[in-house]
Scaffold this motif. Structure first.
Motif, PDB file in Angstrom:
ATOM      1  N   VAL A 101       0.848  -1.203   0.000  1.00 45.62           N
ATOM      2  CA  VAL A 101       0.000   0.000   0.000  1.00 45.62           C
ATOM      3  C   VAL A 101       0.883   1.253   0.000  1.00 45.62           C
ATOM      4  N   ALA A 102       1.975   1.228   0.785  1.00 50.66           N
ATOM      5  CA  ALA A 102       2.873   2.391   0.838  1.00 50.66           C
ATOM      6  C   ALA A 102       3.450   2.679  -0.554  1.00 50.66           C
ATOM      7  N   GLN A 103       3.813   1.605  -1.270  1.00 43.65           N
ATOM      8  CA  GLN A 103       4.331   1.791  -2.638  1.00 43.65           C
ATOM      9  C   GLN A 103       3.272   2.453  -3.520  1.00 43.65           C
ATOM     10  N   GLY A 104       2.047   1.943  -3.392  1.00 48.15           N
ATOM     11  CA  GLY A 104       0.941   2.484  -4.203  1.00 48.15           C
ATOM     12  C   GLY A 104       0.673   3.947  -3.895  1.00 48.15           C
ATOM     13  N   ILE A 105       0.738   4.300  -2.626  1.00 46.83           N
ATOM     14  CA  ILE A 105       0.478   5.695  -2.245  1.00 46.83           C
ATOM     15  C   ILE A 105       1.570   6.594  -2.823  1.00 46.83           C
ATOM     16  N   ALA A 106       2.834   6.120  -2.705  1.00 42.04           N
ATOM     17  CA  ALA A 106       3.983   6.935  -3.130  1.00 42.04           C
ATOM     18  C   ALA A 106       3.823   7.409  -4.575  1.00 42.04           C
ATOM     19  N   GLY A 107       3.385   6.474  -5.437  1.00 39.48           N
ATOM     20  CA  GLY A 107       3.286   6.785  -6.863  1.00 39.48           C
ATOM     21  C   GLY A 107       2.212   7.818  -7.173  1.00 39.48           C
ATOM     22  N   ALA A 108       1.279   8.035  -6.260  1.00 40.87           N
ATOM     23  CA  ALA A 108       0.134   8.902  -6.587  1.00 40.87           C
ATOM     24  C   ALA A 108       0.182  10.248  -5.887  1.00 40.87           C
ATOM     25  N   ILE A 109       1.227  10.486  -5.096  1.00 42.26           N
ATOM     26  CA  ILE A 109       1.241  11.731  -4.312  1.00 42.26           C
ATOM     27  C   ILE A 109       1.461  12.954  -5.207  1.00 42.26           C
ATOM     28  N   ASP A 110       0.541  13.920  -5.127  1.00 48.81           N
ATOM     29  CA  ASP A 110       0.649  15.112  -5.964  1.00 48.81           C
ATOM     30  C   ASP A 110       0.531  16.387  -5.135  1.00 48.81           C
ATOM     31  N   ASP A 111       0.399  16.217  -3.829  1.00 50.47           N
ATOM     32  CA  ASP A 111       0.102  17.340  -2.947  1.00 50.47           C
ATOM     33  C   ASP A 111       0.425  16.845  -1.536  1.00 50.47           C
ATOM     34  N   TYR A 112       0.490  17.755  -0.526  1.00 54.28           N
ATOM     35  CA  TYR A 112       0.847  17.274   0.823  1.00 54.28           C
ATOM     36  C   TYR A 112      -0.220  16.297   1.365  1.00 54.28           C
ATOM     37  N   LYS A 113       0.235  15.139   1.835  1.00 54.75           N
ATOM     38  CA  LYS A 113      -0.659  14.111   2.381  1.00 54.75           C
ATOM     39  C   LYS A 113      -0.107  13.613   3.700  1.00 54.75           C
ATOM     40  N   VAL A 114      -1.023  13.184   4.563  1.00 53.40           N
ATOM     41  CA  VAL A 114      -0.584  12.483   5.766  1.00 53.40           C
ATOM     42  C   VAL A 114      -0.953  11.009   5.600  1.00 53.40           C
ATOM     43  N   VAL A 115       0.049  10.162   5.682  1.00 54.59           N
ATOM     44  CA  VAL A 115      -0.180   8.716   5.605  1.00 54.59           C
ATOM     45  C   VAL A 115      -0.237   8.215   7.041  1.00 54.59           C
ATOM     46  N   VAL A 116      -1.320   7.534   7.391  1.00 57.73           N
ATOM     47  CA  VAL A 116      -1.536   7.176   8.792  1.00 57.73           C
ATOM     48  C   VAL A 116      -1.563   5.665   8.960  1.00 57.73           C
ATOM     49  N   GLU A 117      -0.704   5.141   9.829  1.00 59.76           N
ATOM     50  CA  GLU A 117      -0.769   3.707  10.149  1.00 59.76           C
ATOM     51  C   GLU A 117      -1.927   3.503  11.109  1.00 59.76           C
ATOM     52  N   LYS A 118      -2.962   2.807  10.624  1.00 61.79           N
ATOM     53  CA  LYS A 118      -4.092   2.434  11.476  1.00 61.79           C
ATOM     54  C   LYS A 118      -3.926   0.961  11.852  1.00 61.79           C
ATOM     55  N   SER A 119      -3.332   0.193  10.928  1.00 61.96           N
ATOM     56  CA  SER A 119      -3.048  -1.212  11.227  1.00 61.96           C
ATOM     57  C   SER A 119      -2.142  -1.285  12.441  1.00 61.96           C
ATOM     58  N   THR A 120      -2.182  -2.416  13.135  1.00 64.00           N
ATOM     59  CA  THR A 120      -1.272  -2.616  14.262  1.00 64.00           C
ATOM     60  C   THR A 120       0.080  -3.070  13.715  1.00 64.00           C
ATOM     61  N   VAL A 121       1.098  -2.286  13.982  1.00 60.50           N
ATOM     62  CA  VAL A 121       2.414  -2.569  13.380  1.00 60.50           C
ATOM     63  C   VAL A 121       3.521  -2.438  14.419  1.00 60.50           C
ATOM     64  N   PRO A 122       4.620  -3.152  14.212  1.00 59.59           N
ATOM     65  CA  PRO A 122       5.723  -3.037  15.170  1.00 59.59           C
ATOM     66  C   PRO A 122       6.420  -1.680  15.090  1.00 59.59           C
ATOM     67  N   VAL A 123       7.099  -1.355  16.169  1.00 59.27           N
ATOM     68  CA  VAL A 123       7.850  -0.113  16.216  1.00 59.27           C
ATOM     69  C   VAL A 123       8.866  -0.111  15.062  1.00 59.27           C
ATOM     70  N   TYR A 124       9.107   0.998  14.509  1.00 60.54           N
ATOM     71  CA  TYR A 124       9.976   1.217  13.338  1.00 60.54           C
ATOM     72  C   TYR A 124       9.227   1.144  12.009  1.00 60.54           C
ATOM     73  N   THR A 125       7.951   0.666  12.035  1.00 64.06           N
ATOM     74  CA  THR A 125       7.220   0.572  10.763  1.00 64.06           C
ATOM     75  C   THR A 125       7.066   1.961  10.147  1.00 64.06           C
ATOM     76  N   ASN A 126       6.848   2.948  11.022  1.00 57.81           N
ATOM     77  CA  ASN A 126       6.687   4.317  10.556  1.00 57.81           C
ATOM     78  C   ASN A 126       7.867   4.743   9.688  1.00 57.81           C
ATOM     79  N   SER A 127       9.081   4.474  10.198  1.00 59.09           N
ATOM     80  CA  SER A 127      10.236   4.921   9.411  1.00 59.09           C
ATOM     81  C   SER A 127      10.395   4.070   8.153  1.00 59.09           C
ATOM     82  N   TRP A 128       9.981   2.778   8.218  1.00 64.75           N
ATOM     83  CA  TRP A 128      10.047   1.954   7.003  1.00 64.75           C
ATOM     84  C   TRP A 128       9.069   2.450   5.942  1.00 64.75           C
TER      85      TRP A 128
END
Ligand SMILES: NC(=O)c1ccc[n+]([C@@H]2O[C@H](COP(=O)([O-])OP(=O)(O)OC[C@H]3O[C@@H](n4cnc5c(N)ncnc54)[C@H](O)[C@@H]3O)[C@@H](O)[C@H]2O)c1
Length: 482
Positions: A101-128
């Motif tokens: 999903v992160a790859q898909g979002i990256a390709g479509a960004i055309d303006d400032y966006k906030v990408v929000v982790e709602k899924s439960t993820v381990p620490v460091y996922t944000n930086s990944w």
């Protein structure tokens, strides 16, 4: 605000419908075409209180469904990732869905966006997520990644989302923290609750949700640590229940005495067949992996998982104790979902217990108010599990009744009718739904968790009938083998 929620499962669908309820313009994204088609047709693919009403209220107005991630990204200021993060064989969270999903979002960004982790993820996922987006061409100044873990519980998910104990916003820049705070504004300023059409919640009088701002890493840890703590509470009371059984005490009395201590609290101190569902088992393992990888020994998590596993085995031993032998026994199972209020079977203790009983040669007739469709898929057409249309039909002629999910409807069943329908008057209750005194009065033999067994005056007759039936079964199998 314009919001996209990627992943329309238990979390995404509820979050999307609730954001629409708060007045936002929401696009729900999924890559499962069948799910999308069902949602577009007006169906609600999961059993969740108030969700059908919210979908009905906002579908086609402030809430739409799409399979086109790029389009949803371009349309939105906030993009919530709510896809699954299932466990891998080694217990680590599988983050491949989040990555894609992160790859898909990256390709479509055309303006400032906030990408929000709602899924439960381990620490460091944000930086990944940030790194993956940069590697896939997203300009650094056009996005931030925040962590906004979800604490809803299936069965009460809509009310949990709209009346949260707290909203955690893990954000490393003020700009994205402010946008996220704005999304939850109607909850934190209390305006939502003044709306006469507001979904009813667990509060009376004025209410304002509490928002906690943290770093992204802390937010990721908060979610794992919360679920690990709740799982630990369940395993703790189950271990206490085992001691109660060994010494002849009553865990419900002990629980009352412990739970009324305001430092401890009653919730999640319910003895039973152990925790299940899509979150606690996997999040506990993922948290343990995070701790290990970072050089921290967290043995408490191992013990929590061990007690939980053992709790299912203890239940099977109880069934054996009640029925003497299991081969050839016909058992009525009440409850399949991992908890009441949901149709979710993921890691359901009921499913694990039924599979063990099938291996022992039992035949099962099961009933669940919400999870029968999913259960039919889980067990397949060739298994020895039959499904009844109601609880009484499941009980008809069964050698014993097993209670595996705490649906309130089961607690209201007519005990005299249960006794009359069962072949032997035996109930093994994995959720302590019934009162032992009432079971005794109804003439039922009752085995529950952490409480003394109720074995009525006719126990000798029942035991000899069981032995006779077991010898008959053995003779039949010997003849069949011959
Ligand atoms: N279920 C809960 O009670 C709960 C509570 C809090 C947090 N969580 C967490 O939330 C996350 C989601 O859980 P869930 O129970 O909603 O999962 P789910 O399996 O019900 O839903 C995930 C959805 O994501 C979709 N999906 C997968 N890959 C996709 C992609 N590339 N693009 C678009 N859609 C995609 C799937 O089709 C599915 O509909 C998990 O990390 C879970 O741990 C769950």
């Amino acid at each position: 605000m314009r919001i996209a929620v990627v992943g329309s499962g238990y979390v995404g669908l509820v979050a999307g419908a609730c954001f629409a309820e708060l007045g936002h313009d929401v696009l729900l994204v999924d890559n499962d075409e069948h799910k999308l088609a069902a949602l577009k047709l007006g169906e609600c693919p999961i059993h969740e209180k108030f969700l059908p009403e919210l979908l009905e209220r906002h579908r086609g107005k402030r809430l739409d469904f799409t399979g086109d991630l790029a389009d949803a990204v371009r349309h939105s200021q906030l993009i919530f990732i709510a896809v699954g993060t299932p466990p891998k064989d080694d217990g680590d969270a599988d983050l491949s869905y989040v990555e894609s999903v992160a790859q898909g979002i990256a390709g479509a960004i055309d303006d400032y966006k906030v990408v929000v982790e709602k899924s439960t993820v381990p620490v460091y996922t944000n930086s990944w997520v940030r790194k993956i987006m940069l590697l896939n061409g997203a300009p650094a100044e056009l996005f931030d990644v925040a962590s906004n873990p979800e604490f809803l519980r299936e069965g009460t998910a809509v009310a949990d989302f709209l009346y949260p104990d707290r909203i955690v916003v893990g954000a490393d820049t003020d700009r994205c923290a402010q946008l996220l705070a704005q999304a939850y504004g109607p909850l934190t300023d209390g305006s939502y609750y003044k709306n006469p059409d507001a979904i009813p919640g667990p509060v009376t009088g004025p209410f304002q949700a509490h928002l906690i701002r943290t770093s992204a890493k802390s937010a990721e840890l908060i979610k794992h640590a919360s679920n690990a703590f709740l799982a630990m509470k369940i395993s703790f009371i189950n271990a206490v229940a085992s001691v109660c059984e060994a010494v002849g005490a009553d865990v419900e009395q002990v629980r009352e005495g412990i739970g009324t201590d305001s430092r401890i609290g009653r919730r999640f101190l319910s003895p039973g067949v152990g925790y299940g569902g899509s979150c606690f088992p996997k999040d506990l393992l993922a948290f343990r992996s995070v701790a290990r990888e970072n050089g921290c020994h967290f043995g408490l998590l191992d013990e929590t998982a061990r007690v939980n596993e053992e709790q299912r085995n203890r239940f099977i031993r109880k069934v054996r104790k009640a029925l003497w032998t299991l081969k050839g026994k016909k058992l009525a199972v009440l409850g399949l979902a991992f908890k009441n209020g949901t149709d979710d079977l993921r890691e359901s203790p009921a499913v694990g217990i039924i599979k063990s009983l099938l291996k022992e040669g039992c035949a099962i007739t099961a009933y669940d108010p919400a999870a029968m469709g999913r259960a039919a898929e889980e067990f397949g057409p060739n298994s020895a599990v039959r499904f009844a249309h109601g609880p009484y039909e499941a009980l008809q002629g069964a050698d014993a009744c097993l209670v595996l999910t705490e649906w309130e409807d089961f607690a209201a069943l007519d005990l005299a009718r249960i006794k009359q329908l069962l072949r032997y008057p035996i109930v093994v209750d994995g959720r302590n739904l019934f009162k032992p005194a009432a079971m005794e009065e109804a003439g039922l033999h009752y085995y529950s968790i952490g409480r003394p067994d109720v074995v009525g005056a006719h126990s000798a007759t029942v035991t000899s009938a069981l032995k006779e039936a077991a010898s008959k079964n053995e003779a039949i199998s010997r003849n069949e083998a011959a």
